[in-house]
Design a protein around this motif. Structure first.
Motif, PDB file in Angstrom:
ATOM      1  N   VAL A   3       0.852  -1.188   0.000  1.00  0.00           N
ATOM      2  CA  VAL A   3       0.000   0.000   0.000  1.00  0.00           C
ATOM      3  C   VAL A   3       0.887   1.237   0.000  1.00  0.00           C
ATOM      4  CG1 VAL A   3      -1.914  -1.138   1.188  1.00  0.00           C
ATOM      5  CG2 VAL A   3      -0.174   0.034   2.516  1.00  0.00           C
ATOM      6  N   GLY A   4       0.311   2.355  -0.452  1.00  0.00           N
ATOM      7  CA  GLY A   4       1.068   3.602  -0.454  1.00  0.00           C
ATOM      8  C   GLY A   4       0.196   4.771  -0.845  1.00  0.00           C
ATOM      9  N   THR A   5       0.769   5.958  -0.765  1.00  0.00           N
ATOM     10  CA  THR A   5       0.111   7.184  -1.197  1.00  0.00           C
ATOM     11  C   THR A   5       0.791   7.647  -2.476  1.00  0.00           C
ATOM     12  OG1 THR A   5      -0.448   7.799   1.056  1.00  0.00           O
ATOM     13  CG2 THR A   5      -0.427   9.575  -0.573  1.00  0.00           C
ATOM     14  N   GLN A   6       0.017   7.764  -3.552  1.00  0.00           N
ATOM     15  CA  GLN A   6       0.560   8.180  -4.843  1.00  0.00           C
ATOM     16  C   GLN A   6       0.631   9.699  -4.965  1.00  0.00           C
ATOM     17  OE1 GLN A   6       1.965   6.390  -7.030  1.00  0.00           O
ATOM     18  NE2 GLN A   6       2.005   7.639  -8.858  1.00  0.00           N
ATOM     19  N   PHE A   7      -0.372  10.406  -4.401  1.00  0.00           N
ATOM     20  CA  PHE A   7      -0.391  11.861  -4.506  1.00  0.00           C
ATOM     21  C   PHE A   7      -1.340  12.445  -3.464  1.00  0.00           C
ATOM     22  CE2 PHE A   7      -3.735  10.351  -7.280  1.00  0.00           C
ATOM     23  CZ  PHE A   7      -4.786  11.223  -7.045  1.00  0.00           C
ATOM     24  N   THR A   8      -1.249  13.752  -3.280  1.00  0.00           N
ATOM     25  CA  THR A   8      -2.198  14.489  -2.446  1.00  0.00           C
ATOM     26  C   THR A   8      -2.881  15.531  -3.318  1.00  0.00           C
ATOM     27  OG1 THR A   8      -0.523  16.090  -1.760  1.00  0.00           O
ATOM     28  CG2 THR A   8      -0.827  14.165  -0.343  1.00  0.00           C
ATOM     29  N   GLY A   9      -4.062  15.953  -2.901  1.00  0.00           N
ATOM     30  CA  GLY A   9      -4.796  16.939  -3.683  1.00  0.00           C
ATOM     31  C   GLY A   9      -5.668  17.805  -2.801  1.00  0.00           C
ATOM     32  N   THR A  10      -6.155  18.883  -3.393  1.00  0.00           N
ATOM     33  CA  THR A  10      -7.069  19.806  -2.724  1.00  0.00           C
ATOM     34  C   THR A  10      -8.191  20.135  -3.690  1.00  0.00           C
ATOM     35  OG1 THR A  10      -5.233  20.773  -1.467  1.00  0.00           O
ATOM     36  CG2 THR A  10      -7.271  22.065  -1.606  1.00  0.00           C
ATOM     37  N   THR A  61      -2.365   2.817 -17.463  1.00  0.00           N
ATOM     38  CA  THR A  61      -2.564   4.157 -16.911  1.00  0.00           C
ATOM     39  C   THR A  61      -3.916   4.180 -16.218  1.00  0.00           C
ATOM     40  OG1 THR A  61      -1.230   5.209 -18.619  1.00  0.00           O
ATOM     41  CG2 THR A  61      -2.800   6.625 -17.461  1.00  0.00           C
ATOM     42  N   TYR A  62      -3.952   4.714 -15.011  1.00  0.00           N
ATOM     43  CA  TYR A  62      -5.204   4.864 -14.271  1.00  0.00           C
ATOM     44  C   TYR A  62      -5.619   6.323 -14.308  1.00  0.00           C
ATOM     45  CZ  TYR A  62      -4.316   0.201 -12.526  1.00  0.00           C
ATOM     46  OH  TYR A  62      -4.081  -1.147 -12.441  1.00  0.00           O
ATOM     47  N   TRP A  63      -6.888   6.570 -14.628  1.00  0.00           N
ATOM     48  CA  TRP A  63      -7.496   7.898 -14.624  1.00  0.00           C
ATOM     49  C   TRP A  63      -8.417   7.953 -13.417  1.00  0.00           C
ATOM     50  CZ3 TRP A  63      -6.051  11.564 -18.124  1.00  0.00           C
ATOM     51  CH2 TRP A  63      -5.278  11.117 -19.195  1.00  0.00           C
ATOM     52  N   LEU A  64      -8.180   8.911 -12.521  1.00  0.00           N
ATOM     53  CA  LEU A  64      -8.845   8.959 -11.227  1.00  0.00           C
ATOM     54  C   LEU A  64      -9.621  10.271 -11.106  1.00  0.00           C
ATOM     55  CD1 LEU A  64      -5.625   7.820  -9.409  1.00  0.00           C
ATOM     56  CD2 LEU A  64      -7.564   6.364 -10.003  1.00  0.00           C
ATOM     57  N   THR A  65     -10.927  10.170 -10.937  1.00  0.00           N
ATOM     58  CA  THR A  65     -11.791  11.335 -10.795  1.00  0.00           C
ATOM     59  C   THR A  65     -12.282  11.394  -9.356  1.00  0.00           C
ATOM     60  OG1 THR A  65     -12.475  11.111 -13.092  1.00  0.00           O
ATOM     61  CG2 THR A  65     -13.849  12.490 -11.677  1.00  0.00           C
ATOM     62  N   VAL A  66     -12.062  12.525  -8.690  1.00  0.00           N
ATOM     63  CA  VAL A  66     -12.427  12.696  -7.285  1.00  0.00           C
ATOM     64  C   VAL A  66     -13.339  13.908  -7.170  1.00  0.00           C
ATOM     65  CG1 VAL A  66     -11.544  12.990  -4.935  1.00  0.00           C
ATOM     66  CG2 VAL A  66     -10.166  11.779  -6.633  1.00  0.00           C
ATOM     67  N   ARG A  67     -14.427  13.778  -6.408  1.00  0.00           N
ATOM     68  CA  ARG A  67     -15.389  14.860  -6.230  1.00  0.00           C
ATOM     69  C   ARG A  67     -15.554  15.186  -4.750  1.00  0.00           C
ATOM     70  NH1 ARG A  67     -21.719  14.572  -6.696  1.00  0.00           N
ATOM     71  NH2 ARG A  67     -22.171  16.758  -6.349  1.00  0.00           N
ATOM     72  N   ASN A  71     -19.246  21.169   1.663  1.00  0.00           N
ATOM     73  CA  ASN A  71     -19.335  22.606   1.393  1.00  0.00           C
ATOM     74  C   ASN A  71     -18.109  23.351   1.917  1.00  0.00           C
ATOM     75  OD1 ASN A  71     -19.753  22.455   4.095  1.00  0.00           O
ATOM     76  ND2 ASN A  71     -21.787  23.365   4.105  1.00  0.00           N
ATOM     77  N   ALA A  72     -16.986  22.625   2.066  1.00  0.00           N
ATOM     78  CA  ALA A  72     -15.731  23.219   2.532  1.00  0.00           C
ATOM     79  C   ALA A  72     -14.594  22.699   1.661  1.00  0.00           C
ATOM     80  CB  ALA A  72     -15.480  22.845   4.000  1.00  0.00           C
ATOM     81  N   GLN A  73     -13.493  23.439   1.637  1.00  0.00           N
ATOM     82  CA  GLN A  73     -12.306  22.963   0.925  1.00  0.00           C
ATOM     83  C   GLN A  73     -11.866  21.643   1.530  1.00  0.00           C
ATOM     84  OE1 GLN A  73      -9.226  25.739  -0.354  1.00  0.00           O
ATOM     85  NE2 GLN A  73      -7.733  24.427   0.663  1.00  0.00           N
ATOM     86  N   LEU A  74     -11.388  20.744   0.689  1.00  0.00           N
ATOM     87  CA  LEU A  74     -11.048  19.390   1.120  1.00  0.00           C
ATOM     88  C   LEU A  74      -9.650  19.025   0.646  1.00  0.00           C
ATOM     89  CD1 LEU A  74     -11.992  16.531   2.168  1.00  0.00           C
ATOM     90  CD2 LEU A  74     -12.677  16.116  -0.179  1.00  0.00           C
ATOM     91  N   GLN A  75      -8.837  18.542   1.548  1.00  0.00           N
ATOM     92  CA  GLN A  75      -7.539  17.972   1.191  1.00  0.00           C
ATOM     93  C   GLN A  75      -7.656  16.459   1.342  1.00  0.00           C
ATOM     94  OE1 GLN A  75      -4.944  20.046   3.896  1.00  0.00           O
ATOM     95  NE2 GLN A  75      -4.552  21.648   2.396  1.00  0.00           N
ATOM     96  N   PHE A  76      -6.951  15.722   0.472  1.00  0.00           N
ATOM     97  CA  PHE A  76      -7.067  14.272   0.493  1.00  0.00           C
ATOM     98  C   PHE A  76      -5.778  13.624   0.019  1.00  0.00           C
ATOM     99  CE2 PHE A  76      -8.226  15.584  -3.723  1.00  0.00           C
ATOM    100  CZ  PHE A  76      -7.640  14.631  -4.542  1.00  0.00           C
ATOM    101  N   GLU A  77      -5.669  12.336   0.282  1.00  0.00           N
ATOM    102  CA  GLU A  77      -4.584  11.513  -0.235  1.00  0.00           C
ATOM    103  C   GLU A  77      -5.150  10.532  -1.242  1.00  0.00           C
ATOM    104  OE1 GLU A  77      -1.634  11.327   3.635  1.00  0.00           O
ATOM    105  OE2 GLU A  77      -2.952   9.624   3.245  1.00  0.00           O
ATOM    106  N   GLY A  78      -4.458  10.367  -2.367  1.00  0.00           N
ATOM    107  CA  GLY A  78      -4.776   9.341  -3.342  1.00  0.00           C
ATOM    108  C   GLY A  78      -3.929   8.122  -3.031  1.00  0.00           C
ATOM    109  N   ARG A  79      -4.583   7.068  -2.541  1.00  0.00           N
ATOM    110  CA  ARG A  79      -3.878   5.884  -2.055  1.00  0.00           C
ATOM    111  C   ARG A  79      -4.102   4.689  -2.976  1.00  0.00           C
ATOM    112  NH1 ARG A  79      -5.397   5.989   4.392  1.00  0.00           N
ATOM    113  NH2 ARG A  79      -4.556   8.061   4.851  1.00  0.00           N
TER     114      ARG A  79
END
Length: 84
Positions: A3-10, A61-67, A71-79
């Protein structure tokens, strides 16, 4: 299993973003999932969809769509988890 974290996003409130990650070996069984790192109790914060492109005979190649559902800004990890 690995397992791992590939990226982070906001994402802004209600925003949808799309990312891709390439050159994964086609023989790996990879599961993608996303974890909010911005606490906001009381309701779901995000949803995602994974799409797959066979980039070559041996690579994916994986295409990843995140929503952001909140109602607030969201930070997340793509794992990811490699199951084999």
């Amino acid at each position: 299993m690995r397992v791992g974290t590939q990226f982070t996003g906001t994402l802004a409130p209600g925003q949808t973003g799309r990312w891709f990650t390439h050159s994964w070996p086609q023989e790996w069984h990879v599961i993608w999932y996303f974890m909010p790192t911005s606490p906001q109790p009381g309701a779901p914060q995000l949803e995602w969809e994974t799409q797959v492109e066979r980039a070559s005979g041996t690579l994916v190649t994986y295409w990843l769509t995140v929503r952001n559902l909140s109602n607030a800004q969201l930070q997340f990890e793509g794992r990811f988890a490699v199951l084999n």
